[in-house]
Design a protein around this motif. Structure first.
Motif, short mmCIF file in Angstrom:
data_model
loop_
_atom_site.label_atom_id
_atom_site.label_comp_id
_atom_site.label_asym_id
_atom_site.label_seq_id
_atom_site.Cartn_x
_atom_site.Cartn_y
_atom_site.Cartn_z
N ILE A 1 0.84 -1.20 0.00
CA ILE A 1 0.00 0.00 0.00
C ILE A 1 0.88 1.25 0.00
O ILE A 1 0.64 2.20 -0.75
CB ILE A 1 -0.95 -0.01 1.22
N VAL A 2 1.92 1.24 0.83
CA VAL A 2 2.83 2.40 0.90
C VAL A 2 3.44 2.67 -0.48
O VAL A 2 3.44 3.80 -0.97
CB VAL A 2 3.94 2.16 1.95
N GLU A 3 3.92 1.61 -1.14
CA GLU A 3 4.55 1.79 -2.46
C GLU A 3 3.56 2.33 -3.48
O GLU A 3 3.89 3.22 -4.28
CB GLU A 3 5.13 0.46 -2.95
N ALA A 4 2.35 1.82 -3.47
CA ALA A 4 1.34 2.26 -4.44
C ALA A 4 1.00 3.73 -4.22
O ALA A 4 0.88 4.51 -5.18
CB ALA A 4 0.09 1.40 -4.34
N VAL A 5 0.85 4.14 -2.98
CA VAL A 5 0.51 5.53 -2.68
C VAL A 5 1.66 6.44 -3.10
O VAL A 5 1.44 7.50 -3.71
CB VAL A 5 0.18 5.70 -1.17
N GLN A 6 2.88 6.04 -2.83
CA GLN A 6 4.01 6.89 -3.19
C GLN A 6 4.18 7.00 -4.71
O GLN A 6 4.52 8.07 -5.22
CB GLN A 6 5.28 6.40 -2.50
N ARG A 7 3.89 5.91 -5.42
CA ARG A 7 3.89 5.98 -6.89
C ARG A 7 2.86 6.98 -7.38
O ARG A 7 3.12 7.79 -8.26
CB ARG A 7 3.51 4.61 -7.47
N ALA A 8 1.69 6.95 -6.79
CA ALA A 8 0.60 7.84 -7.22
C ALA A 8 0.96 9.29 -6.96
O ALA A 8 0.73 10.17 -7.79
CB ALA A 8 -0.69 7.46 -6.51
N ILE A 9 1.55 9.57 -5.82
CA ILE A 9 1.89 10.95 -5.44
C ILE A 9 2.91 11.54 -6.41
O ILE A 9 2.88 12.73 -6.70
CB ILE A 9 2.46 10.99 -4.00
N ARG A 10 3.80 10.69 -6.93
CA ARG A 10 4.84 11.19 -7.84
C ARG A 10 4.28 11.53 -9.22
O ARG A 10 4.96 12.19 -10.01
CB ARG A 10 5.95 10.14 -7.98
N GLU A 11 3.07 11.07 -9.53
CA GLU A 11 2.52 11.33 -10.86
C GLU A 11 1.94 12.73 -10.93
O GLU A 11 1.02 13.08 -10.21
CB GLU A 11 1.43 10.29 -11.18
N LYS A 12 2.46 13.51 -11.87
CA LYS A 12 2.09 14.92 -11.96
C LYS A 12 0.61 15.12 -12.21
O LYS A 12 0.00 16.03 -11.67
CB LYS A 12 2.89 15.59 -13.07
N ARG A 13 0.04 14.31 -13.10
CA ARG A 13 -1.36 14.56 -13.46
C ARG A 13 -2.36 13.91 -12.51
O ARG A 13 -3.56 14.03 -12.70
CB ARG A 13 -1.62 14.11 -14.90
N ALA A 14 -1.84 13.23 -11.50
CA ALA A 14 -2.74 12.59 -10.54
C ALA A 14 -3.14 13.60 -9.47
O ALA A 14 -2.54 13.69 -8.41
CB ALA A 14 -2.07 11.38 -9.92
N ASP A 15 -4.16 14.39 -9.78
CA ASP A 15 -4.63 15.40 -8.83
C ASP A 15 -5.51 14.79 -7.75
O ASP A 15 -5.76 15.39 -6.73
CB ASP A 15 -5.42 16.48 -9.55
N ARG A 16 -6.03 13.60 -8.07
CA ARG A 16 -6.86 12.89 -7.09
C ARG A 16 -6.35 11.46 -6.99
O ARG A 16 -6.05 10.83 -8.01
CB ARG A 16 -8.33 12.85 -7.55
N VAL A 17 -6.25 10.97 -5.79
CA VAL A 17 -5.88 9.58 -5.57
C VAL A 17 -6.97 8.98 -4.68
O VAL A 17 -7.36 9.59 -3.69
CB VAL A 17 -4.50 9.45 -4.86
N ILE A 18 -7.50 7.84 -5.10
CA ILE A 18 -8.52 7.17 -4.29
C ILE A 18 -8.00 5.79 -3.91
O ILE A 18 -7.63 5.00 -4.77
CB ILE A 18 -9.85 7.03 -5.06
N VAL A 19 -7.96 5.54 -2.61
CA VAL A 19 -7.55 4.23 -2.11
C VAL A 19 -8.79 3.61 -1.48
O VAL A 19 -9.40 4.22 -0.61
CB VAL A 19 -6.44 4.37 -1.04
#
Ligand code: ATP
Ligand code: MG
Length: 283
Positions: free
Chosen positions: A54-72
């Protein structure tokens, strides 16, 4: 055509999904809602009920510039296999603490259960205490259908100067970046998204226009040249061919920001491959 400015990364958490026991209907449903809100899914990921995953997936998402929203979604419940909250907090570097709104929500449920005679004491049990917690600085999204509240955490900007997440600019909904944590139970997840998350936190963007042509009994190969023409003439329109074999139907779908361009691209395909007798063409 990946011209979308604002996007969403969806992370579904659950061993049951990875094991093929449960169909990931949550991501499918969420992808439709966020597209309609103008923050289309950039990526959908399924990870195990494991903190490191989960930690790795969230950190990958945060690094993505166009990911203004992340839903877990998934893994917010009381059982020991529900590790999402702690893992997300760890990934964001925020401590976990009791949130007054989540506490009030759990307390209210416990009091109603006590009044109904289901439990002996109007006290929050040790396992349910977990659902009073949220990462520091989070906002609670009310869950009318269950005990685990949705949780909203501001994110730092991917291209920012490494500013603290707590300094996130909350004034402009299109500049904001958020991560939402939602329960896995589909009914609960959907209620929170429809009542709280989309109306309040997915505002300001415009959905792409979608146009579909439906051909019956069509041979996909006949669409190669028309689609190549569209790709060359309409770089701002995405076109895809989706054979529905069980319905014996071929869907050609066009997507883009400019409704007139999308309509023109569809018209171009119709002109090059007109529907034949016996084919339905509501486009
Ligand atoms: P709870 O408070 O009930 O424990 P939770 O947030 O912990 O909720 P999970 O334990 O992950 O949620 O899943 C609860 C139920 O929701 C599972 O039994 C499963 O059937 C369903 N579920 C979980 N994830 C998904 C998914 N991605 N798609 C469809 N159903 C799902
Ligand atoms: Mg689970």
């Amino acid at each position: 055509v990946g011209t979308t400015e604002h996007g969403t990364v969806i992370i579904a958490v659950g061993d049951e999904v990875l094991g093929g026991f449960t169909v990931d209907t949550n991501s499918h449903w969420l992808a439709g809602r966020v597209r309609e809100a103008g923050f289309p899914a950039q990526r959908i990921e399924v990870v195990a009920d494991r903190s490191d995953a989960i930690v790795e997936a969230v950190q990958r998402a945060i690094r993505e510039k166009r990911a203004d929203r992340v839903i877990v979604c998934g893994g917010l419940g009381p059982t020991p296999d529900d590790r999402t909250l702690e893992a997300v907090a760890l990934a964001l570097g925020r401590p976990v603490e009791v949130h007054p709104d989540a506490l009030a929500h759990v307390q209210g449920i416990v009091e109603r259960m006590h009044a109904a005679g289901w439990i002996d004491q109007p006290a929050i049990s040790e396992p349910n205490r977990k659902m009073t917690l949220a990462p520091h600085g989070a906002e609670i999204l009310e869950n009318r259908r269950g005990m685990a509240s949705g949780i909203l955490v501001p994110l730092p900007h991917a291209d920012g100067p490494g500013g603290s997440p707590l300094d996130a600019d909350l004034a402009d909904p299109l500049r904001d970046r958020w991560l939402a944590i939602l329960p896995g139970v589909p009914r609960e997840m959907q209620t929170i998204v429809e009542e709280e998350l989309i109306p309040r936190h997915f505002t300001g963007a415009t959905a792409e226009t979608v146009v579909e042509l439906r051909y019956r009994y069509a041979i996909e190969a006949e669409f190669v040249a028309p689609m190549q023409a569209v790709e060359a003439e309409f770089p701002d329109v995405a076109v895809g061919s989706y054979p529905q074999t069980e319905r014996r139907e071929l869907v050609v779908r066009f997507k883009g920001a400019d409704p007139e361009r999308v309509a023109a691209a569809a018209a171009r395909v119709k002109e090059m491959r007109p529907p034949r007798e016996g084919e339905d063409d509501p486009g």
